[in-house]
Design a protein around this motif. Structure first.
Motif, mmCIF file in Angstrom:
data_model
loop_
_atom_site.group_PDB
_atom_site.id
_atom_site.type_symbol
_atom_site.label_atom_id
_atom_site.label_comp_id
_atom_site.label_asym_id
_atom_site.label_seq_id
_atom_site.Cartn_x
_atom_site.Cartn_y
_atom_site.Cartn_z
ATOM 1 N N ALA A 138 0.823 -1.217 0.000
ATOM 2 C CA ALA A 138 0.000 0.000 0.000
ATOM 3 C C ALA A 138 0.855 1.264 0.000
ATOM 4 N N LEU A 139 2.030 1.183 0.636
ATOM 5 C CA LEU A 139 2.922 2.347 0.694
ATOM 6 C C LEU A 139 4.071 2.243 -0.314
ATOM 7 N N GLN A 140 3.964 1.312 -1.252
ATOM 8 C CA GLN A 140 4.929 1.133 -2.336
ATOM 9 C C GLN A 140 6.355 0.892 -1.830
ATOM 10 N N TYR A 141 6.487 0.190 -0.701
ATOM 11 C CA TYR A 141 7.805 -0.070 -0.133
ATOM 12 C C TYR A 141 8.622 -0.980 -1.043
ATOM 13 N N THR A 142 9.906 -0.661 -1.212
ATOM 14 C CA THR A 142 10.859 -1.508 -1.913
ATOM 15 C C THR A 142 12.145 -1.551 -1.091
ATOM 16 N N HIS A 143 12.890 -2.657 -1.198
ATOM 17 C CA HIS A 143 14.160 -2.789 -0.477
ATOM 18 C C HIS A 143 15.244 -1.902 -1.087
ATOM 19 N N LYS A 144 15.075 -1.526 -2.341
ATOM 20 C CA LYS A 144 16.040 -0.672 -3.026
ATOM 21 C C LYS A 144 15.287 0.551 -3.529
ATOM 22 N N SER A 145 15.675 1.716 -3.056
ATOM 23 C CA SER A 145 14.979 2.954 -3.412
ATOM 24 C C SER A 145 15.118 3.283 -4.900
ATOM 25 N N PRO A 146 14.009 3.673 -5.520
ATOM 26 C CA PRO A 146 14.082 4.127 -6.911
ATOM 27 C C PRO A 146 14.601 5.571 -7.015
ATOM 28 N N HIS A 147 14.780 6.203 -5.870
ATOM 29 C CA HIS A 147 15.236 7.585 -5.825
ATOM 30 C C HIS A 147 16.644 7.626 -5.239
ATOM 31 N N GLU A 149 18.428 10.041 -3.968
ATOM 32 C CA GLU A 149 18.628 10.852 -2.759
ATOM 33 C C GLU A 149 17.661 10.529 -1.629
ATOM 34 N N ASN A 150 16.553 9.881 -1.920
ATOM 35 C CA ASN A 150 15.548 9.574 -0.896
ATOM 36 C C ASN A 150 15.552 8.079 -0.620
ATOM 37 N N HIS A 151 15.901 7.711 0.597
ATOM 38 C CA HIS A 151 15.908 6.304 0.994
ATOM 39 C C HIS A 151 15.675 6.236 2.498
ATOM 40 N N CYS A 152 15.378 5.051 2.980
ATOM 41 C CA CYS A 152 15.061 4.872 4.404
ATOM 42 C C CYS A 152 16.178 5.389 5.309
ATOM 43 N N GLY A 153 17.420 5.282 4.858
ATOM 44 C CA GLY A 153 18.558 5.718 5.668
ATOM 45 C C GLY A 153 18.539 7.196 6.007
ATOM 46 N N ILE A 183 6.556 3.458 10.746
ATOM 47 C CA ILE A 183 5.419 3.177 9.856
ATOM 48 C C ILE A 183 5.076 1.686 9.849
ATOM 49 N N PHE A 184 6.089 0.840 10.034
ATOM 50 C CA PHE A 184 5.899 -0.610 9.992
ATOM 51 C C PHE A 184 6.282 -1.224 11.341
ATOM 52 N N PRO A 185 5.437 -1.078 12.368
ATOM 53 C CA PRO A 185 5.782 -1.589 13.697
ATOM 54 C C PRO A 185 6.007 -3.100 13.696
ATOM 55 N N GLY A 186 7.054 -3.505 14.430
ATOM 56 C CA GLY A 186 7.355 -4.916 14.555
ATOM 57 C C GLY A 186 8.129 -5.499 13.386
ATOM 58 N N LYS A 187 8.496 -4.670 12.413
ATOM 59 C CA LYS A 187 9.237 -5.118 11.240
ATOM 60 C C LYS A 187 10.450 -4.208 11.042
ATOM 61 N N ALA A 188 11.461 -4.751 10.397
ATOM 62 C CA ALA A 188 12.655 -3.971 10.071
ATOM 63 C C ALA A 188 12.670 -3.689 8.575
ATOM 64 N N VAL A 189 13.076 -2.480 8.214
ATOM 65 C CA VAL A 189 13.185 -2.101 6.804
ATOM 66 C C VAL A 189 14.656 -1.960 6.435
ATOM 67 N N ASN A 190 14.938 -2.086 5.164
ATOM 68 C CA ASN A 190 16.302 -1.944 4.680
ATOM 69 C C ASN A 190 16.634 -0.457 4.577
ATOM 70 N N VAL A 191 17.806 -0.061 5.048
ATOM 71 C CA VAL A 191 18.181 1.365 5.009
ATOM 72 C C VAL A 191 18.277 1.883 3.578
ATOM 73 N N ASN A 192 18.436 0.991 2.602
ATOM 74 C CA ASN A 192 18.487 1.395 1.197
ATOM 75 C C ASN A 192 17.110 1.410 0.553
ATOM 76 N N GLY A 193 16.083 1.044 1.331
ATOM 77 C CA GLY A 193 14.718 0.967 0.823
ATOM 78 C C GLY A 193 14.048 2.329 0.735
ATOM 79 N N TRP A 194 12.771 2.296 0.383
ATOM 80 C CA TRP A 194 11.987 3.526 0.246
ATOM 81 C C TRP A 194 10.510 3.161 0.295
ATOM 82 N N CYS A 195 9.681 4.091 0.787
ATOM 83 C CA CYS A 195 8.222 3.961 0.684
ATOM 84 C C CYS A 195 7.638 5.352 0.503
ATOM 85 N N TRP A 210 8.071 8.289 2.978
ATOM 86 C CA TRP A 210 9.398 8.853 3.212
ATOM 87 C C TRP A 210 9.294 10.338 3.544
ATOM 88 N N THR A 211 9.977 10.736 4.603
ATOM 89 C CA THR A 211 10.009 12.125 5.066
ATOM 90 C C THR A 211 11.447 12.487 5.399
#
Length: 103
Positions: free
Chosen positions: A50-59, A61-65, A83-95, A98-99
């Motif tokens: 629903a939030l278009q999360y990916t492990h590798k950011s398409p952007h 400059e904008n990534h989870c890190g 945003i995703f309680p109880g789960k870990a996201v990849n620092v190179n990911g994106w959704c 993103w803020t």
């Protein structure tokens, strides 16, 4: 007169003990949660999709890190996200949530 002073002292010590036990327990629980490995968020998870999360950011400059919603220890590849309680996201990911971190 002596009994009211003793009663106040007893109540004060009892309350201090209860507060100490409660706070100590909360600190131990947080340390236990922090030391546990969170499961990695799957890209096909309903909320992730629903939030278009990916492990590798398409952007580039904008990534989870560099998102202000990312939590955990700097330098870890997989970290908790508010945003995703109880789960870990990849620092190179994106959704789409993103803020940018404040400068």
């Amino acid at each position: 007169m002596k009994t009211s002073t003793d009663r106040r002292r007893f109540l004060r010590l009892t309350m201090a003990g209860i507060i100490g036990i409660t706070l100590g327990d909360q600190i131990l629980q947080r340390k236990a949660l922090a030391s546990e490995e969170l499961p990695h968020l799957a890209e096909d998870d309903a909320q992730a999709s629903a939030l278009q999360y990916t492990h590798k950011s398409p952007h580039e400059e904008n990534h989870c890190g560099n998102c202000m919603l990312l939590q955990g220890n700097e330098g870890d590849e997989w970290r908790p996200c508010s945003i995703f309680p109880g789960k870990a996201v990849n620092v190179n990911g994106w959704c789409s949530a993103w803020t940018a971190k404040p400068a």
